[in-house]
Design a protein around this motif. Structure first.
Motif, short mmCIF file in Angstrom:
data_model
loop_
_atom_site.label_atom_id
_atom_site.label_comp_id
_atom_site.label_asym_id
_atom_site.label_seq_id
_atom_site.Cartn_x
_atom_site.Cartn_y
_atom_site.Cartn_z
N ILE A 79 38.30 50.46 -35.45
CA ILE A 79 38.29 51.57 -36.42
C ILE A 79 39.65 51.69 -37.08
O ILE A 79 39.75 51.90 -38.30
N ASP A 104 29.14 50.66 -39.89
CA ASP A 104 29.06 51.66 -38.82
C ASP A 104 29.46 50.95 -37.54
O ASP A 104 28.77 50.03 -37.07
N LYS A 129 28.74 48.91 -46.25
CA LYS A 129 28.96 50.05 -45.37
C LYS A 129 28.98 49.54 -43.93
O LYS A 129 28.12 48.73 -43.55
N GLU A 188 46.14 49.08 -48.84
CA GLU A 188 46.68 50.43 -48.79
C GLU A 188 48.18 50.18 -48.75
O GLU A 188 48.78 50.01 -47.68
N ALA A 200 35.42 47.60 -45.05
CA ALA A 200 34.29 47.98 -45.90
C ALA A 200 34.58 47.68 -47.37
O ALA A 200 33.72 47.20 -48.11
N LYS A 201 35.81 47.95 -47.79
CA LYS A 201 36.18 47.67 -49.18
C LYS A 201 36.23 46.17 -49.44
O LYS A 201 35.83 45.69 -50.51
N GLY A 250 41.04 55.53 -39.25
CA GLY A 250 39.91 54.79 -39.82
C GLY A 250 40.31 53.71 -40.80
O GLY A 250 39.45 53.16 -41.51
N GLN A 251 41.60 53.34 -40.80
CA GLN A 251 42.09 52.42 -41.83
C GLN A 251 41.47 51.03 -41.75
O GLN A 251 41.06 50.46 -42.77
N ASN A 252 41.38 50.46 -40.54
CA ASN A 252 40.86 49.09 -40.43
C ASN A 252 39.41 49.01 -40.89
O ASN A 252 39.03 48.09 -41.62
N ALA A 253 38.59 49.98 -40.46
CA ALA A 253 37.18 49.99 -40.87
C ALA A 253 37.06 50.23 -42.37
O ALA A 253 36.22 49.62 -43.05
N ARG A 254 37.91 51.11 -42.90
CA ARG A 254 37.86 51.42 -44.33
C ARG A 254 38.22 50.20 -45.18
O ARG A 254 37.53 49.89 -46.17
N LEU A 255 39.25 49.49 -44.80
CA LEU A 255 39.64 48.30 -45.55
C LEU A 255 38.60 47.19 -45.43
O LEU A 255 38.32 46.48 -46.40
#
Length: 373
Positions: free
Chosen positions: A321, A340, A338, A232, A332-333, A325-330
């Protein structure tokens, strides 16, 4: 044509970086164009040009025939046997007859024509040379100097051509002044009628990958492999690295002595945070690593759904997180899973534990609870 012109041609070749033969071929075409315009002749002709002395000769080329039909469209390119034998007794019908027709001087109009054609040909040659050079560098990084910018686009001096850094490929919050040095990823090279267009990017994950290749010799040599990169841009990135050499720490190599290697990259990207994580073929381990800098207690995975359930210490939930939610989002990518994320107390409330059927992986020294807990 003389040695002075030859010197000029060689200097032009050096400055414009075009093939010398292209320039000489253009000169020959210029000579023919100028000759035909000066004489008003459409007759077939050719030119020879000596690359060493600069001497040139223009020849009319005619086919030897027994008799010329004055009504024939090709009559201008024919000569009778009788006329041809005045120059060469061995010529017969069907042979090619060449006679020099080089004017003593071309005159003002001819010189202007020659100049215009030469400029056009050189522009075409230079554009082709620039395109060939940069199309081969598509997917690479390049250092340039900011030349100027408008409200949305930054134009970068790359030496022989300007690079275009569109607004959509700029990092939010970055501002550049004229003469600033800048590293960019060459995302696309287009051939247009006005010349090649070089499109640059500062947001591409590939820029981060290439920067690590430059800074870390072990990556450049292939000892360490970059498995995945997500960004990001301007805020945070994650990069997964792996090595088959058990004696080498891939993360330590990327960080460098006293953190200098990764610091150079962070400085280039204007303080973008970079998480370097270890890739693992076990998805549970990889997911735990990807959530760095958060510590992880356990990871359960469901391959059919490509999903995972991650338990972290209560005090590390917000870190895992990340902001918005950036850390979890990155993560996951990066892992393509996915994820949780639950705190330890939330997992207990959900009744999640070591019950039969769960796929729970433990991680040694996953975290240390603060004293008193």
């Amino acid at each position: 044509m003389n040695t002075n012109l030859l010197d000029a041609v060689k200097a032009l070749v050096k400055v414009k970086k075009v093939d010398e033969e292209i320039v000489f071929n253009a000169l020959e075409m210029v000579l023919l164009t100028a000759y035909k315009k000066e004489t008003g002749s459409n007759a077939k002709s050719s030119v020879t040009f000596n690359r060493e002395t600069g001497e040139y000769h223009i020849y009319a080329e005619k086919t030897v025939v027994e008799e010329i039909d004055p009504l024939s469209e090709n009559a201008i390119n024919e000569v009778t046997v009788a006329e041809a034998k005045k120059y060469d007794e061995n010529l017969e019908a069907g042979d090619l007859f060449r006679i020099e027709v080089t004017p003593e001087n071309f005159g003002r109009v001819a010189v202007q024509t020659a100049k215009q054609v030469m400029i056009q040909k050189l522009r075409e040659a230079e554009r082709g040379s620039i395109y060939d050079e940069f199309s081969g560098r598509e997917g690479d990084i390049i250092t340039g100097t900011v030349k100027w910018s408008d409200d949305r686009t930054v134009y970068v001096d790359l030496g022989r051509v300007e690079g275009i850094l569109p607004f959509s490929e700029q990092i939010e919050g970055e501002h550049f002044a004229p003469n600033d040095k800048i590293k960019c990823y060459i995302s696309e090279v287009r051939k247009t009628t006005k010349g090649p267009e070089i499109f640059l990017s500062r947001k591409s994950p590939e820029l981060l990958k290439r920067l690590f290749e430059v800074e870390v010799p072990e990556i450049y040599s292939g000892v360490i492999e970059i498995k995945a990169v997500v960004r990001e841009a301007g805020s945070r990135s994650k990069i997964a690295v792996y090595t088959m050499d058990p004696t080498l720490d891939p993360i330590g190599a990327c960080v460098g002595p006293e953190g200098q290697r990764v610091r150079n990259i962070v400085n280039e990207l204007h303080d973008e945070k970079i998480d370097i994580v270890r890739w693992d073929e076990d998805p549970a381990v990889y997911i735990a690593n990807a959530l760095s800098p958060s510590k992880v207690i356990s990871v359960s995975i469901w391959e059919e759904e490509n999903s995972s359930y991650v338990v972290v210490p209560d005090y590390q939930l917000s870190l895992a997180i990340g902001k918005a939610g950036q850390n979890a989002r990155l993560a996951a990518k990066l892992t393509n899973w996915k994820i949780d994320i639950k705190s330890e107390s939330q997992a207990a409330e959900d009744g999640f534990g070591q019950e039969e059927g769960s796929v729970l992986e433990d991680f040694e020294e996953a975290y240390e609870k603060p004293e008193g807990e």
